[in-house]
Enzyme design. Structure first.
Site, short mmCIF file in Angstrom:
data_model
loop_
_atom_site.label_atom_id
_atom_site.label_comp_id
_atom_site.label_asym_id
_atom_site.label_seq_id
_atom_site.Cartn_x
_atom_site.Cartn_y
_atom_site.Cartn_z
N GLY A 238 0.76 -1.25 0.00
CA GLY A 238 0.00 0.00 0.00
C GLY A 238 0.79 1.29 0.00
O GLY A 238 0.19 2.37 -0.08
N GLU A 287 4.27 -6.41 1.74
CA GLU A 287 3.83 -6.83 0.40
C GLU A 287 3.74 -5.65 -0.55
O GLU A 287 2.67 -5.33 -1.07
CB GLU A 287 2.45 -7.48 0.50
CG GLU A 287 2.37 -8.68 1.42
CD GLU A 287 0.94 -9.09 1.72
OE1 GLU A 287 -0.01 -8.37 1.36
OE2 GLU A 287 0.77 -10.15 2.34
N PRO A 288 4.83 -4.95 -0.79
CA PRO A 288 4.75 -3.79 -1.68
C PRO A 288 4.66 -4.20 -3.14
O PRO A 288 5.31 -5.16 -3.56
CB PRO A 288 6.07 -3.05 -1.41
CG PRO A 288 7.01 -4.14 -1.04
CD PRO A 288 6.20 -5.19 -0.32
N GLY A 289 3.83 -3.50 -3.89
CA GLY A 289 3.76 -3.71 -5.33
C GLY A 289 4.17 -2.42 -6.02
O GLY A 289 5.28 -2.26 -6.51
N ARG A 290 3.25 -1.46 -5.97
CA ARG A 290 3.44 -0.18 -6.66
C ARG A 290 4.76 0.50 -6.29
O ARG A 290 5.45 1.05 -7.13
CB ARG A 290 2.28 0.73 -6.28
CG ARG A 290 2.22 2.01 -7.07
CD ARG A 290 1.12 2.93 -6.52
NE ARG A 290 -0.06 2.29 -6.06
CZ ARG A 290 -1.22 2.24 -6.73
NH1 ARG A 290 -1.32 2.82 -7.90
NH2 ARG A 290 -2.27 1.64 -6.22
N TYR A 330 -9.81 4.82 -11.99
CA TYR A 330 -9.62 5.46 -10.66
C TYR A 330 -9.35 6.96 -10.77
O TYR A 330 -8.83 7.54 -9.83
CB TYR A 330 -8.40 4.87 -9.93
CG TYR A 330 -8.22 3.38 -10.01
CD1 TYR A 330 -9.03 2.53 -9.27
CD2 TYR A 330 -7.21 2.83 -10.79
CE1 TYR A 330 -8.83 1.16 -9.32
CE2 TYR A 330 -7.02 1.47 -10.85
CZ TYR A 330 -7.84 0.64 -10.10
OH TYR A 330 -7.64 -0.71 -10.15
N CYS A 357 -13.49 3.28 -28.33
CA CYS A 357 -14.79 3.93 -28.51
C CYS A 357 -15.53 4.11 -27.19
O CYS A 357 -16.57 3.48 -26.96
CB CYS A 357 -15.61 3.13 -29.50
SG CYS A 357 -14.80 3.15 -31.09
N GLU A 358 -14.97 4.91 -26.34
CA GLU A 358 -15.60 5.25 -25.05
C GLU A 358 -15.11 6.64 -24.67
O GLU A 358 -13.91 6.93 -24.82
CB GLU A 358 -15.12 4.30 -23.93
CG GLU A 358 -15.42 2.88 -24.18
CD GLU A 358 -16.12 2.21 -23.01
OE1 GLU A 358 -16.56 2.90 -22.07
OE2 GLU A 358 -16.22 0.98 -23.06
N TYR A 386 0.34 -1.79 -12.22
CA TYR A 386 -1.07 -1.84 -12.61
C TYR A 386 -1.28 -1.21 -13.99
O TYR A 386 -2.30 -0.59 -14.25
CB TYR A 386 -1.95 -1.18 -11.54
CG TYR A 386 -1.69 -1.75 -10.17
CD1 TYR A 386 -2.07 -3.04 -9.86
CD2 TYR A 386 -1.01 -1.01 -9.19
CE1 TYR A 386 -1.80 -3.59 -8.62
CE2 TYR A 386 -0.73 -1.56 -7.94
CZ TYR A 386 -1.13 -2.84 -7.66
OH TYR A 386 -0.87 -3.39 -6.43
N1 LLP Z 1 -1.20 -7.04 -0.60
C1 LLP Z 1 -2.50 -7.22 -0.88
C2 LLP Z 1 -3.27 -8.21 -0.10
C3 LLP Z 1 -3.13 -6.46 -1.90
O1 LLP Z 1 -4.41 -6.64 -2.15
C4 LLP Z 1 -2.36 -5.52 -2.62
C5 LLP Z 1 -2.96 -4.71 -3.69
C6 LLP Z 1 -0.99 -5.37 -2.32
C7 LLP Z 1 -0.45 -6.14 -1.30
C8 LLP Z 1 -0.09 -4.42 -3.05
O2 LLP Z 1 -0.49 -3.10 -2.90
P1 LLP Z 1 0.48 -1.91 -3.39
O3 LLP Z 1 1.73 -1.99 -2.56
O4 LLP Z 1 0.76 -2.11 -4.82
O5 LLP Z 1 -0.31 -0.70 -3.12
N2 LLP Z 1 -5.15 -1.47 -9.56
C9 LLP Z 1 -5.06 -0.48 -8.52
C10 LLP Z 1 -4.39 -1.01 -7.28
C11 LLP Z 1 -5.02 -2.27 -6.73
C12 LLP Z 1 -4.33 -2.83 -5.52
C13 LLP Z 1 -4.85 -4.18 -5.15
N3 LLP Z 1 -4.19 -4.80 -4.05
C14 LLP Z 1 -4.35 0.76 -9.06
O6 LLP Z 1 -3.98 0.77 -10.23
O7 LLP Z 1 -4.22 1.74 -8.36
#
Ligand code: LLP
Length: 430
Positions: A238, A287-290, A330, A357-358, A386
């Protein structure tokens, strides 16, 4: 520190000019910087050195095999949400025993697959799921490692579609019910309690919600440690990134300039959370993604037409909402910058839109841009997370290619889909 800068008038990724990537591989094109991904991982890892920790990269942010491999080589674990993501991790050389498996709707096939691969833990999102996993593990003569995902009922002050830690969200089990569910789990013969988990949302740019959630969890975590012998506490992902001004942010991951642009810094995040977590003497999972990949990628697109109407000027580009859906879904903000540096030129307000086409197919509305001509190349910044993973074939548009840059080298890591690929699995009956 991201690696997108103008050098000799051209936007480059590390030291590879992006116009060269566009000419060589075509557009729309995702380009990722391997240096940025590794740098972000290492910075976070170093900042957490006081804790016994594990960074489990959230694969959903960017699941390209080469991106997964880069992080696996750094020693990362993975946060997965489907059998498909687990398959990708394994194919990329990641370690399944470092995977935590989240998601409210795991199917029987997925659970069996994950059990066979010996994942680190299943993050349990409901009591029915707990019973199902116990039963499936029994049928395979295994014990399923589990952590219950707690919904701490904390507001993450982010977009409502990516907020997950409030009681009205579908995720996790309410904090006041959790002890009872652990009690049930302890009596099950085919589950093994390993930890506890939470995740309150995504693109969070303030420290407060993280601290509030951890503070709320601490008494429960202590109790679970003594009652059930949990080994880890996963605090989820997050961490928010800079979207506005992401190009100029240069050597910063986050931009902390004034209140309106306030964003979290890594020191702020670890400075506020480590003291709370350290006292627990448990392994901490993140659990970082972004955070790891967001500012490590751009989407390159070519301008097809510039259309002026009495109300607006539309810059029509060859990428569409099917390639990058964040603005449409979003109201996500992405900087739009020309690949050719154009300083001190007059700006005009334009909408940057795609061919789908939107009316929701836009990347920027009323954005100040320098004069743009058909044929110009633009970069949509901060598209590493994402972006491709949410792309679709809507309007029967082939999925774009992906390129990974390392220094002065660029490698194709996913080829562009062809028209034949589009219909590969289809059957024209009759
Ligand atoms: N852990 C869990 C259980 C999650 O559901 C998520 C993201 C993460 C970790 C990683 O979150 P991050 O560190 O990336 O914020 N598509 C959306 C974001 C959806 C996130 C879903 N869950 C966007 O483009 O903003």
């Amino acid at each position: 520190m991201h690696s997108f800068h103008y050098q000799r008038g051209k936007l480059t990724c590390e030291s590879y000019p992006l116009d060269k990537a566009a000419e060589r591989y075509g557009t729309p094109l995702y380009v990722y910087s391997s240096h940025t991904i590794v740098d972000h991982y290492q910075r976070l890892d170093r900042a957490l050195h006081e804790l016994h920790h594990e960074i489990c990269y959230a694969v959903k942010a960017n699941s390209n095999l080469s991106v997964i491999r880069l992080l696996a080589d750094q020693g990362a674990g993975f946060d997965i949400v489907s059998g498909g993501e687990l398959y990708r991790v394994i194919k990329a050389g990641g370690n399944p025993t470092k995977c935590t498996y989240a998601g409210v709707g795991k199917s029987r096939e997925e659970i069996e697959y994950a059990l066979r691969c010996e994942v680190l833990s299943f993050n349990i999102e409901s009591e029915q799921e707990l019973s199902a996993i116990d039963e499936i593990a029994r049928s395979l003569n295994k014990r399923a490692p589990i952590a219950i995902r707690v919904n701490p009922d904390v507001s993450a002050s982010t977009h409502k579609y990516i907020s997950t830690g409030k009681t009205e969200n579908k995720f996790g089990i309410a904090i006041d019910r959790v002890a009872e569910v652990y009690d049930r789990a302890q009596k099950m013969s085919n589950v093994r309690i390993r930890g506890v988990q939470m995740h309150i949302g995504s693109q969070i740019t303030e420290i407060k919600p993280f601290v509030q959630a951890i503070e709320k969890m601490v008494p429960l975590v202590r109790q679970l440690k003594s009652d059930c012998g949990i080994e880890f506490f996963s605090i989820g992902g997050g961490i928010g990134i800079v979207y506005r001004g992401s190009l100029e942010s240069g050597d910063k991951i986050w931009w902390k300039e004034d209140q309106s642009r306030h964003s979290l810094t890594i020191q702020e995040y670890t400075g506020a959370t480590i003291p709370l977590l350290k006292s627990l003497s448990l392994r901490v999972l993140l659990e970082p993604g972004r955070f790891l990949v967001g500012n490590a990628g751009v989407l390159l697109t070519r301008v097809l037409y510039v259309k002026k109407t009495p109300a607006k000027t539309f810059v029509i580009v060859d990428a569409g909402m099917n390639d990058l859906i964040r603005p449409a879904l979003y109201q996500g903000y992405h900087e739009v910058v020309p690949l050719r540096e154009s300083r001190d030129q007059p700006l005009t307000k334009v909408d940057v839109v795609g061919p789908v086409c939107e009316s929701g197919d836009f990347f920027a509305m009323d954005r100040d841009l320098v004069r743009i001509e058909p044929g110009d190349l633009l970069a949509l910044m901060s598209a590493g997370a994402y972006g491709f993973t949410m792309a679709s074939n809507y309007n029967s548009r082939p999925l774009p290619a992906e390129v990974l840059v390392s220094g002065s080298e660029a490698k194709i890591v996913r080829r562009r889909q062809s028209y034949a690929d589009l219909i590969e699995h289809e059957i024209a009956e009759g």
